[in-house]
Design a protein around this motif. Structure first.
Motif, PDB file in Angstrom:
ATOM      1  N   THR A  26     -23.004 -38.545  20.566  1.00 11.61           N
ATOM      2  CA  THR A  26     -24.093 -39.423  20.409  1.00 11.61           C
ATOM      3  C   THR A  26     -23.715 -40.689  21.269  1.00 11.61           C
ATOM      4  OG1 THR A  26     -23.217 -40.499  18.534  1.00 11.61           O
ATOM      5  CG2 THR A  26     -24.715 -38.708  18.211  1.00 11.61           C
ATOM      6  N   ASN A  27     -24.651 -41.387  21.707  1.00 11.79           N
ATOM      7  CA  ASN A  27     -24.664 -42.776  22.606  1.00 11.79           C
ATOM      8  C   ASN A  27     -23.593 -42.496  23.841  1.00 11.79           C
ATOM      9  OD1 ASN A  27     -26.607 -43.955  21.148  1.00 11.79           O
ATOM     10  ND2 ASN A  27     -25.417 -45.031  19.869  1.00 11.79           N
ATOM     11  N   LYS A  28     -23.435 -41.391  24.244  1.00 12.15           N
ATOM     12  CA  LYS A  28     -22.197 -41.354  25.074  1.00 12.15           C
ATOM     13  C   LYS A  28     -22.486 -42.347  26.415  1.00 12.15           C
ATOM     14  CE  LYS A  28     -19.106 -37.969  27.459  1.00 12.15           C
ATOM     15  NZ  LYS A  28     -18.587 -36.542  27.555  1.00 12.15           N
ATOM     16  N   GLU A  29     -23.557 -42.030  26.918  1.00 10.41           N
ATOM     17  CA  GLU A  29     -24.077 -42.584  28.213  1.00 10.41           C
ATOM     18  C   GLU A  29     -23.710 -44.307  27.997  1.00 10.41           C
ATOM     19  OE1 GLU A  29     -27.774 -43.346  31.235  1.00 10.41           O
ATOM     20  OE2 GLU A  29     -27.793 -41.786  29.608  1.00 10.41           O
ATOM     21  N   PHE A  30     -24.398 -44.716  26.880  1.00  6.70           N
ATOM     22  CA  PHE A  30     -24.163 -46.057  26.587  1.00  6.70           C
ATOM     23  C   PHE A  30     -22.713 -46.542  26.608  1.00  6.70           C
ATOM     24  CE2 PHE A  30     -24.172 -49.612  23.602  1.00  6.70           C
ATOM     25  CZ  PHE A  30     -24.608 -50.747  24.526  1.00  6.70           C
ATOM     26  N   GLU A  31     -21.841 -45.763  25.796  1.00  4.13           N
ATOM     27  CA  GLU A  31     -20.336 -46.015  25.510  1.00  4.13           C
ATOM     28  C   GLU A  31     -19.568 -45.957  26.923  1.00  4.13           C
ATOM     29  OE1 GLU A  31     -19.020 -46.877  22.756  1.00  4.13           O
ATOM     30  OE2 GLU A  31     -21.191 -46.987  21.722  1.00  4.13           O
ATOM     31  N   LEU A  32     -19.963 -45.038  27.677  1.00  6.61           N
ATOM     32  CA  LEU A  32     -19.318 -44.983  29.196  1.00  6.61           C
ATOM     33  C   LEU A  32     -19.758 -46.321  29.797  1.00  6.61           C
ATOM     34  CD1 LEU A  32     -19.573 -41.152  29.979  1.00  6.61           C
ATOM     35  CD2 LEU A  32     -17.584 -42.502  29.516  1.00  6.61           C
ATOM     36  N   PHE A  33     -21.092 -46.701  29.807  1.00  6.18           N
ATOM     37  CA  PHE A  33     -21.361 -47.703  30.626  1.00  6.18           C
ATOM     38  C   PHE A  33     -20.571 -48.990  29.935  1.00  6.18           C
ATOM     39  CE2 PHE A  33     -24.329 -51.380  30.381  1.00  6.18           C
ATOM     40  CZ  PHE A  33     -24.465 -51.697  31.542  1.00  6.18           C
ATOM     41  N   LYS A  34     -20.577 -49.048  28.868  1.00  2.08           N
ATOM     42  CA  LYS A  34     -19.800 -50.171  28.259  1.00  2.08           C
ATOM     43  C   LYS A  34     -18.335 -50.254  28.645  1.00  2.08           C
ATOM     44  CE  LYS A  34     -20.320 -49.609  23.772  1.00  2.08           C
ATOM     45  NZ  LYS A  34     -20.125 -50.160  22.291  1.00  2.08           N
ATOM     46  N   LYS A  35     -17.914 -49.077  28.814  1.00  2.00           N
ATOM     47  CA  LYS A  35     -16.464 -49.051  29.202  1.00  2.00           C
ATOM     48  C   LYS A  35     -16.085 -49.448  30.828  1.00  2.00           C
ATOM     49  CE  LYS A  35     -12.680 -45.703  29.346  1.00  2.00           C
ATOM     50  NZ  LYS A  35     -12.193 -44.408  29.112  1.00  2.00           N
ATOM     51  N   LYS A  36     -17.247 -48.849  31.469  1.00  2.00           N
ATOM     52  CA  LYS A  36     -17.053 -49.338  32.867  1.00  2.00           C
ATOM     53  C   LYS A  36     -17.458 -50.907  33.411  1.00  2.00           C
ATOM     54  CE  LYS A  36     -19.065 -48.057  37.307  1.00  2.00           C
ATOM     55  NZ  LYS A  36     -20.066 -47.121  38.189  1.00  2.00           N
ATOM     56  N   GLU A  37     -18.633 -51.377  32.326  1.00  2.00           N
ATOM     57  CA  GLU A  37     -19.075 -52.651  32.848  1.00  2.00           C
ATOM     58  C   GLU A  37     -18.069 -53.822  32.265  1.00  2.00           C
ATOM     59  OE1 GLU A  37     -22.074 -55.617  33.220  1.00  2.00           O
ATOM     60  OE2 GLU A  37     -21.724 -53.793  34.087  1.00  2.00           O
TER      61      GLU A  37
END
Length: 388
Positions: free
Chosen positions: A45-56
């Motif tokens: 769940t929320n994988k796209e957002f979690e990966l975005f947070k990690k990169k950002e």
């Protein structure tokens, strides 16, 4: 000489009492958020957002970047998967996020200890006793694994290596918060807690835009002492060597008073759940639920009420501190973010402020504030939201 020493001790004690705020960090909390970074690749769940947070966040949160360099490797796949799993379970099965872990992490002795300060049990009036027991077991098992990860990877070394950054962040944050606001909170709510602690979390990932950060409120009860906490992500992008992520006065003050406020407010809303039965329908059938989810993920009617009352408290506490400018900014900020009942609440709270003999504590007046929500109607709610 003895008189001088006594005077100095009394003076220092008075300063501590006047502020009543501790600013530090928690190794347990930071270890969790470090594991959350590692978990991003394994989320369902929320994988796209979690990966975005990690990169950002690795771009302008230096502790996040260091954590990725140091620990984001196959060796730590176990804790990464376990962290992803518990967060996915929370969302899919029980409908809540990682904030529910904070109390357990603070109730546990500081890692690498495997002991608890007192018995831990998760409770929520939105879940059955059986579900509360299930969640308790999940959390205890996970925290035990997190303690093992801390010891195996010698996370203590990471904190020692970055001690200077954490200390500088604490100093930076301390310069932003209003002095004496804990005393003002106690006066407004008519209640006191044993301690008030701000836990900075430079390793908590949170995309920073327009000075927005994330705060999480938590509390612990050991014996008859209740300690309350604000856990604060950075809310300023670190672009210079002398920046630490917390140099924004409005956001620091808002988050601190806000998160501490939840410890005063939430329990009273939950105790009076039956007083807002009608509002549950209004919340679901009007545009308010969808709007509140977009505003801050507030998809529950009790949460919506609590968030309104906490924001009411922020404004009233600013006024108690004779800070009209802060009160005006807070009201404008919250109205912009769809807290449509605030004008009515501000009018109603005058009755409380004008008769503290009748209402010595906020808890005694909460039922009257809840009437505003339960006596509303869908047409009023939608009209207010349409004007935004």
């Amino acid at each position: 000489m003895k008189k001088i020493s006594c005077f100095i001790i009394s003076f220092l004690f008075a300063i501590v009492q006047a502020q009543k705020i501790n600013i530090t960090f928690s190794k347990n909390i930071e270890t969790y958020f470090l594991a959350e970074i590692l978990a991003a690749d394994y989320r369902e769940t929320n994988k796209e957002f979690e990966l975005f947070k990690k990169k950002e966040c690795s771009v302008y949160q230096p502790i996040v970047k260091k954590a990725i360099i140091e620990y984001d490797n196959p060796k730590n796949e176990k804790i990464a998967r376990l962290t992803a799993e518990i967060n996915d379970t929370f969302l899919k099965k029980y409908g809540f996020g990682n904030d529910v872990l904070m109390q357990s992490l603070l109730t546990h002795e500081e890692f690498p200890s495997k002991k608890w300060k007192t018995d831990y049990h998760f409770t929520s009036n939105d879940h059955s006793a059986e579900q509360n027991n299930e969640i308790t077991e999940l959390i205890i098992k996970y925290v035990d694994e997190l303690a093992d990860f801390y010891k195996a990877e010698n996370i203590d070394r990471f904190f020692k290596e970055n001690r200077s950054f954490y200390k500088s962040a604490e100093k930076e944050f301390d310069q932003q918060i209003p002095k004496g606001f804990a005393k003002a909170m106690e006066k407004y709510y008519g209640e006191k807690f044993n301690s008030y602690t701000v836990l900075l979390s430079p390793v908590m990932m949170w995309p920073i835009d327009d000075g927005e950060g994330r705060g999480i409120g938590a509390k612990t009860e050991v014996g008859n002492k209740v300690d309350i906490y604000e856990i604060a992500s950075p809310f300023v992008r670190v672009t210079q060597p002398d920046q630490y992520g917390y140099d924004n006065q409005f956001q620091a003050r808002f988050l601190t008073v806000h998160e501490f406020g939840h410890s005063f407010v939430n329990k009273e809303v939950y105790k009076n759940k039956e007083n807002i039965d009608r509002f549950k329908t209004l919340f679901e059938e009007s545009k308010l639920k969808e709007t509140m989810i977009k505003t801050g993920g507030y998809g529950d009617y009790q949460t919506c009420v609590a968030e309104h009352l906490v924001r009411l408290g922020e404004i009233e506490i600013a006024l108690l501190q004779n800070d009209q400018e802060r009160a005006d900014k807070l009201l404008a900020y919250h109205l912009k973010n769809n807290f449509i009942f605030l004008p009515q609440l501000l009018e109603k709270i005058k009755e409380y402020n004008n008769d503290r003999k009748k209402y010595p504590s906020f808890r005694m007046f909460v039922p009257k504030l809840l009437e505003i929500f339960d006596d509303s109607n869908i047409a009023f709610i939608n009209e207010k939201l349409d004007k935004k």
